[in-house]
Design a protein around this motif. Structure first.
Motif, PDB file in Angstrom:
ATOM      1  N   ALA A 342     -37.581  34.473  47.173  1.00 24.05           N
ATOM      2  CA  ALA A 342     -36.189  34.913  47.342  1.00 24.05           C
ATOM      3  C   ALA A 342     -35.745  34.772  48.801  1.00 24.05           C
ATOM      4  O   ALA A 342     -34.659  34.269  49.083  1.00 24.05           O
ATOM      5  CB  ALA A 342     -36.023  36.357  46.865  1.00 24.05           C
ATOM      6  N   ILE A 343     -36.586  35.219  49.719  1.00 26.75           N
ATOM      7  CA  ILE A 343     -36.316  35.034  51.144  1.00 26.75           C
ATOM      8  C   ILE A 343     -37.228  33.927  51.656  1.00 26.75           C
ATOM      9  O   ILE A 343     -38.452  34.074  51.681  1.00 26.75           O
ATOM     10  CB  ILE A 343     -36.576  36.334  51.944  1.00 26.75           C
ATOM     11  N   SER A 344     -36.629  32.798  52.028  1.00 25.72           N
ATOM     12  CA  SER A 344     -37.401  31.697  52.598  1.00 25.72           C
ATOM     13  C   SER A 344     -37.954  32.138  53.950  1.00 25.72           C
ATOM     14  O   SER A 344     -37.335  32.918  54.659  1.00 25.72           O
ATOM     15  CB  SER A 344     -36.498  30.479  52.813  1.00 25.72           C
ATOM     16  N   GLY A 345     -39.117  31.623  54.310  1.00 24.99           N
ATOM     17  CA  GLY A 345     -39.675  31.949  55.620  1.00 24.99           C
ATOM     18  C   GLY A 345     -40.543  33.195  55.597  1.00 24.99           C
ATOM     19  O   GLY A 345     -41.135  33.568  56.603  1.00 24.99           O
ATOM     20  N   LEU A 346     -40.605  33.874  54.455  1.00 25.57           N
ATOM     21  CA  LEU A 346     -41.574  34.958  54.273  1.00 25.57           C
ATOM     22  C   LEU A 346     -42.566  34.510  53.202  1.00 25.57           C
ATOM     23  O   LEU A 346     -42.210  33.736  52.314  1.00 25.57           O
ATOM     24  CB  LEU A 346     -40.888  36.254  53.810  1.00 25.57           C
ATOM     25  N   SER A 359     -34.420  45.043  34.652  1.00 27.75           N
ATOM     26  CA  SER A 359     -34.453  45.067  33.190  1.00 27.75           C
ATOM     27  C   SER A 359     -35.719  45.788  32.754  1.00 27.75           C
ATOM     28  O   SER A 359     -36.470  46.284  33.591  1.00 27.75           O
ATOM     29  CB  SER A 359     -34.465  43.647  32.645  1.00 27.75           C
ATOM     30  N   LYS A 360     -35.925  45.827  31.453  1.00 29.43           N
ATOM     31  CA  LYS A 360     -37.141  46.442  30.919  1.00 29.43           C
ATOM     32  C   LYS A 360     -38.387  45.779  31.502  1.00 29.43           C
ATOM     33  O   LYS A 360     -39.470  46.346  31.500  1.00 29.43           O
ATOM     34  CB  LYS A 360     -37.148  46.279  29.395  1.00 29.43           C
ATOM     35  N   ASN A 361     -38.228  44.547  31.993  1.00 27.06           N
ATOM     36  CA  ASN A 361     -39.368  43.808  32.533  1.00 27.06           C
ATOM     37  C   ASN A 361     -39.451  43.893  34.043  1.00 27.06           C
ATOM     38  O   ASN A 361     -40.163  43.116  34.661  1.00 27.06           O
ATOM     39  CB  ASN A 361     -39.312  42.370  32.058  1.00 27.06           C
ATOM     40  N   GLY A 362     -38.709  44.810  34.619  1.00 25.82           N
ATOM     41  CA  GLY A 362     -38.830  45.007  36.055  1.00 25.82           C
ATOM     42  C   GLY A 362     -37.714  44.359  36.842  1.00 25.82           C
ATOM     43  O   GLY A 362     -36.575  44.286  36.378  1.00 25.82           O
ATOM     44  N   ALA A 363     -38.087  43.889  38.038  1.00 28.78           N
ATOM     45  CA  ALA A 363     -37.078  43.440  38.992  1.00 28.78           C
ATOM     46  C   ALA A 363     -37.166  41.945  39.208  1.00 28.78           C
ATOM     47  O   ALA A 363     -38.252  41.399  39.391  1.00 28.78           O
ATOM     48  CB  ALA A 363     -37.296  44.149  40.326  1.00 28.78           C
ATOM     49  N   ARG A 364     -36.041  41.277  39.160  1.00 32.21           N
ATOM     50  CA  ARG A 364     -35.996  39.872  39.564  1.00 32.21           C
ATOM     51  C   ARG A 364     -35.046  39.788  40.750  1.00 32.21           C
ATOM     52  O   ARG A 364     -33.851  40.070  40.627  1.00 32.21           O
ATOM     53  CB  ARG A 364     -35.525  38.998  38.416  1.00 32.21           C
ATOM     54  N   PRO A 365     -35.552  39.393  41.931  1.00 28.81           N
ATOM     55  CA  PRO A 365     -34.682  39.360  43.120  1.00 28.81           C
ATOM     56  C   PRO A 365     -33.605  38.289  43.017  1.00 28.81           C
ATOM     57  O   PRO A 365     -33.852  37.195  42.510  1.00 28.81           O
ATOM     58  CB  PRO A 365     -35.633  39.037  44.276  1.00 28.81           C
ATOM     59  N   LEU A 366     -32.437  38.612  43.520  1.00 27.24           N
ATOM     60  CA  LEU A 366     -31.418  37.582  43.720  1.00 27.24           C
ATOM     61  C   LEU A 366     -31.882  36.696  44.881  1.00 27.24           C
ATOM     62  O   LEU A 366     -32.501  37.167  45.831  1.00 27.24           O
ATOM     63  CB  LEU A 366     -30.073  38.220  44.079  1.00 27.24           C
ATOM     64  N   THR A 367     -31.571  35.431  44.789  1.00 30.35           N
ATOM     65  CA  THR A 367     -32.007  34.510  45.838  1.00 30.35           C
ATOM     66  C   THR A 367     -31.257  34.791  47.136  1.00 30.35           C
ATOM     67  O   THR A 367     -30.027  34.826  47.151  1.00 30.35           O
ATOM     68  CB  THR A 367     -31.745  33.061  45.405  1.00 30.35           C
ATOM     69  N   VAL A 368     -31.998  34.988  48.202  1.00 24.63           N
ATOM     70  CA  VAL A 368     -31.396  35.249  49.510  1.00 24.63           C
ATOM     71  C   VAL A 368     -31.296  33.957  50.310  1.00 24.63           C
ATOM     72  O   VAL A 368     -30.311  33.702  50.988  1.00 24.63           O
ATOM     73  CB  VAL A 368     -32.228  36.309  50.274  1.00 24.63           C
ATOM     74  N   GLY A 369     -32.307  33.126  50.231  1.00 28.35           N
ATOM     75  CA  GLY A 369     -32.345  31.906  51.035  1.00 28.35           C
ATOM     76  C   GLY A 369     -32.893  32.176  52.423  1.00 28.35           C
ATOM     77  O   GLY A 369     -33.685  33.101  52.615  1.00 28.35           O
ATOM     78  N   THR A 370     -32.477  31.375  53.373  1.00 30.67           N
ATOM     79  CA  THR A 370     -32.981  31.482  54.735  1.00 30.67           C
ATOM     80  C   THR A 370     -32.234  32.575  55.489  1.00 30.67           C
ATOM     81  O   THR A 370     -31.009  32.584  55.499  1.00 30.67           O
ATOM     82  CB  THR A 370     -32.765  30.137  55.459  1.00 30.67           C
ATOM     83  N   LEU A 371     -32.934  33.472  56.124  1.00 32.86           N
ATOM     84  CA  LEU A 371     -32.280  34.483  56.956  1.00 32.86           C
ATOM     85  C   LEU A 371     -31.842  33.834  58.264  1.00 32.86           C
ATOM     86  O   LEU A 371     -32.542  32.994  58.817  1.00 32.86           O
ATOM     87  CB  LEU A 371     -33.240  35.634  57.257  1.00 32.86           C
ATOM     88  N   PRO A 372     -30.698  34.256  58.826  1.00 29.82           N
ATOM     89  CA  PRO A 372     -30.285  33.722  60.124  1.00 29.82           C
ATOM     90  C   PRO A 372     -31.216  34.244  61.218  1.00 29.82           C
ATOM     91  O   PRO A 372     -31.818  35.312  61.063  1.00 29.82           O
ATOM     92  CB  PRO A 372     -28.867  34.273  60.298  1.00 29.82           C
ATOM     93  N   PRO A 373     -31.328  33.503  62.320  1.00 29.94           N
ATOM     94  CA  PRO A 373     -32.278  33.915  63.364  1.00 29.94           C
ATOM     95  C   PRO A 373     -31.964  35.295  63.930  1.00 29.94           C
ATOM     96  O   PRO A 373     -32.856  35.958  64.464  1.00 29.94           O
ATOM     97  CB  PRO A 373     -32.147  32.828  64.426  1.00 29.94           C
ATOM     98  N   GLU A 374     -30.746  35.755  63.807  1.00 32.99           N
ATOM     99  CA  GLU A 374     -30.406  37.101  64.287  1.00 32.99           C
ATOM    100  C   GLU A 374     -31.309  38.166  63.665  1.00 32.99           C
ATOM    101  O   GLU A 374     -31.553  39.204  64.283  1.00 32.99           O
ATOM    102  CB  GLU A 374     -28.941  37.436  63.956  1.00 32.99           C
ATOM    103  N   ILE A 375     -31.763  37.934  62.443  1.00 29.71           N
ATOM    104  CA  ILE A 375     -32.608  38.949  61.803  1.00 29.71           C
ATOM    105  C   ILE A 375     -33.953  38.398  61.334  1.00 29.71           C
ATOM    106  O   ILE A 375     -34.882  39.166  61.093  1.00 29.71           O
ATOM    107  CB  ILE A 375     -31.879  39.647  60.630  1.00 29.71           C
ATOM    108  N   ALA A 376     -34.059  37.079  61.206  1.00 28.15           N
ATOM    109  CA  ALA A 376     -35.276  36.492  60.639  1.00 28.15           C
ATOM    110  C   ALA A 376     -36.523  36.879  61.433  1.00 28.15           C
ATOM    111  O   ALA A 376     -37.546  37.268  60.860  1.00 28.15           O
ATOM    112  CB  ALA A 376     -35.157  34.971  60.583  1.00 28.15           C
ATOM    113  N   GLY A 377     -36.453  36.761  62.758  1.00 24.35           N
ATOM    114  CA  GLY A 377     -37.637  36.986  63.578  1.00 24.35           C
ATOM    115  C   GLY A 377     -38.164  38.402  63.461  1.00 24.35           C
ATOM    116  O   GLY A 377     -39.369  38.621  63.306  1.00 24.35           O
ATOM    117  N   LEU A 378     -37.269  39.365  63.479  1.00 25.16           N
ATOM    118  CA  LEU A 378     -37.709  40.759  63.398  1.00 25.16           C
ATOM    119  C   LEU A 378     -38.337  41.044  62.033  1.00 25.16           C
ATOM    120  O   LEU A 378     -39.379  41.702  61.930  1.00 25.16           O
ATOM    121  CB  LEU A 378     -36.519  41.699  63.668  1.00 25.16           C
ATOM    122  N   VAL A 379     -37.698  40.532  60.979  1.00 21.19           N
ATOM    123  CA  VAL A 379     -38.253  40.706  59.640  1.00 21.19           C
ATOM    124  C   VAL A 379     -39.653  40.097  59.563  1.00 21.19           C
ATOM    125  O   VAL A 379     -40.595  40.713  59.041  1.00 21.19           O
ATOM    126  CB  VAL A 379     -37.330  40.054  58.588  1.00 21.19           C
TER     127      VAL A 379
END
Ligand SMILES: [Mn+2]
Ligand SMILES: [Mn+2]
Ligand SMILES: [Mn+2]
Ligand SMILES: [Mn+2]
Lengths: 437, 437, 437, 437
Positions: A342-346, A359-379
């Motif tokens: 869901a989050i590229s780079g992790l 759902s009854k089968n748990g969680a399916r993440p929405l696709t986030v894609g690439t985080l911008p560098p403003e937050i990617a590095g800290l994550v």
């Protein structure tokens, strides 16, 4: 038995009436037959108080769900549909230590972030893995709703090292949503936030009001006095230039990363003789009063005083999540679950906190894609810390422990990391069987 | 013209005799017709001194390569085969400012790392892009060997925003190899190091001696007094437990991240009245002496005193790289080039420092794969900073500039980041045309 | 104007009454002020017939949405909120050619798959890009709901080469859902399918009935006579062993890949003199009858005969999607949108068909992760074909065109690919301005 | 023992003198103490013939390496430094069956590609895993140089399911290099090819002559009669338009994918009564003659006739690879090894064939990055087949086997895949213990 069995581990917590209140408010959609409160021997007195209050609450409203208590966890897990973990290994005393020991090295003391959170993780991992071993044997189809902190890291331990179906839950996202709705003078249901990140390190990348992007406006309002914090986090003001340059809404816990020096100064002042004490120490007093109050026979509702304790919207988050699973709702909730790309780079297998369809089968993440560098590095830096912490906690590996601390952005040097590690291993020795050979 | 034309931008640098020495030692494999030294007007005096020494060096050895000098860069680029950039915008005076201004905020002052390196990047980017515009027009087939710091970030600016064929080069990897060979009492050619990371943030993931993994032994020797540092970095001892838990060889610059507090203390002491002065201030004195020495008519060799200046093996790295390109050698060199997927978890298009096969067509990185969490987070965090810094420097974007600093692991808070940004924009205003509107 | 303006390009299609019916059924949630039917001059007669029927349908139900018609596309786009594209360049005559010309080479002739679909893509791309140029100027905030085939590839052209907000839509997923619900004797709303793949190459990876995994049971039922096909695809039986080994539900179009030889035999039989004719030829007759029927003044409803035409649930898919956008519903729909990492192993920027959360801001795909090798290779091979086809169609690049065909899994050799390419360029010359120099 | 022990499994192969010749030519750099030829009982006669010839070859040249023979594999592996596998389960008789049984379904019969290669993989996997189990116990530090086909898939089985250090080797890349050097009238050492893909599906993405890109020129020469094929592959001419549009050099085996229909026609003609017979049948005659020749006591060299057998440059590839490992050369060789991210869009853990730097520690792939769609899809589709085939072969899983065949681009339908699977399981029953329950 017709109806669900909910098992609450750490059932004697002062939060439990909040949770009971949540089940009451959703009784129409969630047929609960039994809420089984589990705790350890040392907590029996509190457990009884809480259970009695819970029973009065149900009686008052006319619900016939059964409240049971036990210290026999294995017995409790028989027939469980949902297991909610809200226990705290070592109690508030351990938390108070977590908050104090880093201060002498000029490092923040915090329950879930930094060396304090790391100590808590090491104490908690052996216990949660033990619970999971029991669940695998006794109730392999039950869902584990983990609220025990540090929730992301603990959930990653469970999902990496066990087969238990688990979602990690935190009230930060719902808290942000409610606060932002207030800022906007809007109905909560009209606000939608594109959350992504890690537990206690989650950003609202966009805020929409009825589908209109209002992120910039929220950021403006956030610096105008409205500080969007939580009970347990100092209410420091956000810098307007910074928020604008970030273009995303930080969570309250981001203060520990973005305002490290100011928070440290506050903490050090509070921790000195004559200061207010650390958060745990304050909470201890709040708790005592709460338990006195809980014993009032006339009390048959969640008392207003509970709000001071923190954990606002906890029951809302937890019970609505359980209902979304039970009723296969395919609603969007913000939970901790496996990344899966869901989050590229992790890493694909690490745990993230993000919007998911439940759902009854748990969680399916929405696709986030690439985080911008403003937050990617800290994550990525904090996730690296978390992955090392999980390895350290599961295997009792002190090399990984040292690397975990050396990689934490709040720890200024290897020298300090070593000292912190020595201190925390010694302070928590009673709770760290995995580090004994 | 038969033979290569080498253009050296910043040709008046005290390093140039080192470079000339390198061309002399590889004269058999590299037929150099002309070395054109380019500098700015303010540097003309030094340029002449250096050029004269260079001519004496070539004469002494009997080589007929021509040394030319010019202040007309465009003219110099005519017919260039290789362009080496070793210029320093603002000279040592600017570097001295870079090293001093962060100290008052309790932040390291360093030429290439932290706010100092950021200031240098902002000053350098407009100039390097200007050089690249010229190269695209005048010598589009020439290779740019960029030695100008911060080398990784500057190379990323070039490779992202221009079509120039460029490799970024640093002497840290070759320096580590030579030092480790000495530690092992081995021949340099028998030692191979699996380098990966970013410029000034590169690790030796494994060290092999004739194919045998000797990493653990190198790590033991590194703490036993042999500190594996460079002239410009304080020689602080590595912690043995830390090195063992890391299991990889950090580069000398890692001290800024792993020993932040100790280095800061050293720097603050040096910067006070009566202290030794910052590195730039010391270098200024070294440089003055060097240039006096260079004027000695009898001197026709690289003087031993040059070693004090730092930059050891610089010419070896640069000239052997040029030769590997020219001779299509398919040798392995450690350079800064586009990731292309070599390191998973970093953007495909960012610049990394890693082992590459060098041919006439440039660098192809060896596949690194996923970095372990012990180093992945720091690499990702610093790369996020670098990407933001490139955007800030290319576009004069002060939002990106603030985010760059707020994301730097050595800067403790947004509050400090804002102050640093204000200071550095003001101190360097003369060199930051992109920030004027 | 209060209320939405819907522009339908290819408004004279026989499908339009289906679409009108959809707007009628969702009138309560979608306030439509005007439905503007656009067509080309050659289609004016049909356009008028369809518009009249549409008006009678609205009148009958008492809705005051306006039906307008025009051949002036730019005028139509003024004030548009949603643009629905259902045009067919070259009409059914071109489709009939697409279905016939590959047969002589032993290759399937199909409207959207194989060389027929490729020809259609080449004809359609210049027109859709032209529409998008208009939209960018005239109604940049409008949504393009693209139903024009090959829908995935056309959507990829739009999203790669224009700034238009676009979702690609196909009735295959909803058709599968409805058919599977019938197989299970279940309510459609109780069935949820985890769709992933490409347009006309989408699999139901799991089928859940009220949250219970019923995939295996669906696969058993699919071979037991219930063939789960669509009007335009031969109703060949699925092989039970194959379905079991696949463990996922193929879409009806998968027959072209999994039963290539049998379908080819059917097509060749149908195409010979005395055969039933190709699908387009059959449809031509159906259409003629439909348009006769549409002219019946008493007809004020979507006639039952329309079902024979194919396109079942088209209006349901389209109008419910428009409503989900307009009402910011955050419902899950299966659409064609940019991958963004949802499916690992496919390019980040390519278009996939998958489950998405739909809001006012478009589609966010649910994370799919890594596809199992049972389906990954086919998806990747067809996506490679599609990417080449987009390049060929946008740039009129015959090298890419040859590579596209040579990469199509249904084309057995380069020799045949060359012949097919020569034929289709010649047969469609009137519609391929991009291939004229 | 001073000197290396080389173990050759399938030592009685007619190729062995080629291999011996390779060791002779590199004797100066590779000190071989013993070459131990291992075969099965049925091959003892051939083994003795080959061993005698090998001894005469060594004697003639004056080398004292020892040639030993055994049928006791475990004994042979004692003290092994390199294990070369060139065995063929079922011998040429099995290969002949592989080449014939698909023809009746209109599918190519080929030793390593398509259903024939799949059958060979199923026969080979149990044997190679058994060898690896022995190696793990007896010589865990030895390198396995796998030449047994299908080499990519077999190497993937080894690297996925065992801990053995293994490189997969094929003579296709070196063969292409030598042939292209001839086309260019250049020295082989001056030609460098950027290989990437899978075994028997590898492209030369660029060809450089002394660093100059000569790809286009090679492609022109390839169609001008020079067909660049190998002994065992029909010498069909390449289409010029196709090569130009591809822009890369296909390997000889690509004919099976790009010229499927023409090759099938040739094979069918050869396989009819009166035809030339399949390749295996022709080879059987060649082999008989070879073994007669090998028995000539005067023969003490690799005979020229061996070239007809195919496998040109095999010994060069194998012995130079062994030398690169032994001497830690860090040379570039084209081998089959784990992807590790070198080719984006393929699983990290799958085996690819690509340029690698070879050292004492094995192979490190050069970073390839993203493959262009012209070749990406085919590579991904065939890799999906290979991954399914490995699962089928290791676990005896007939579901995976059916999916493997259904995913193979040369098999036109599931119906045919089922028939092929039934046939090959029955024809090879004696060699497929894993499919017995
Ligand atoms: Mn929390
Ligand atoms: Mn450097
Ligand atoms: Mn469709
Ligand atoms: Mn081969």
């Amino acid at each position: 038995m017709s109806g669900l069995k909910i098992v609450v581990i750490g059932g004697g917590s002062s939060y439990t009436p909040e949770l009971i209140d949540g089940f009451i408010r959703r009784a129409a959609e969630l047929p609960v037959a039994e809420i089984c409160l589990v705790d350890i021997l040392a907590g029996q007195h509190k457990l009884d108080i809480v259970a009695d209050l819970a029973r009065r609450m149900l009686t008052r409203i006319g619900l016939d769900s059964k409240i049971t208590t036990t210290m026999d966890r294995a017995a409790a897990l028989q027939g469980a549909d949902f297991v909610v973990t809200q226990f705290r290994v070592g109690g508030l005393a351990a938390r108070a230590r977590d908050e104090r020991f880093p201060l002498q090295y000029g490092v923040l003391g915090q329950e879930t972030t930094g060396p304090g959170g790391f100590a808590k993780a090491l104490r908690t991992i052996p216990v949660i893995l033990d619970i999971c071993r029991d669940m695998t044997k006794i109730c392999p189809e039950a869902w584990l709703i983990n609220f025990t902190n540090p929730a992301g890291l603990i959930t990653e331990s469970v999902l990496t090292y066990t087969k238990v179906k688990c979602l990690g839950l935190c009230n930060v996202p719902i808290h942000m949503k409610m606060t932002i709705a207030k800022l906007l003078d809007a109905k909560a249901n009209d606000v939608f936030i594109d959350f992504a990140g890690l537990n206690h390190l989650v950003w609202g990348r966009k805020v929409w009001h009825r589908g209109i992007d209002v992120t910039a406006s929220v950021l403006e309002k956030m610096q105008d006095g409205a500080a969007l914090t939580m009970k347990n986090i100092p209410d420091l003001k956000w810098d307007g230039d910074f928020l604008r340059s970030l273009g995303m809404v930080p969570c309250p816990y981001h203060r520990y990363y973005y305002m490290t020096d100011s928070i440290l100064a506050e903490e050090q002042a509070a921790a000195t003789t004559g200061g207010a004490g650390t958060r745990a120490e304050i909470v201890q007093a709040v708790e005592e009063n709460l338990f006195k109050l809980y014993q009032t026979p006339e009390l048959a509702e969640k008392p207003a005083e509970l709000e001071k304790r923190g954990g606002a919207y906890y029951s809302d988050a937890a019970v609505s999540l359980i209902s979304a699973i039970y009723n296969d709702k395919r609603e969007i909730h913000t939970v901790n679950t496996v990344n899966q790309g869901a989050i590229s780079g992790l890493p694909t297998n690490c745990v993230i906190e993000t919007n998911c369809v439940i759902s009854k089968n748990g969680a399916r993440p929405l696709t986030v894609g690439t985080l911008p560098p403003e937050i990617a590095g800290l994550v990525q830096q904090v996730k690296a810390y978390e992955m090392l912490a999980v390895e350290a906690g599961v295997h009792g590996d002190s090399n990984k422990a040292l690397q975990a601390l050396a990689n934490h952005p709040l720890i200024p040097s290897v020298r300090v990391a070593k000292q912190l590690l020595a201190d925390l291993l010694s302070l928590n020795a009673a709770y760290l069987p995995q580090f004994k050979d």
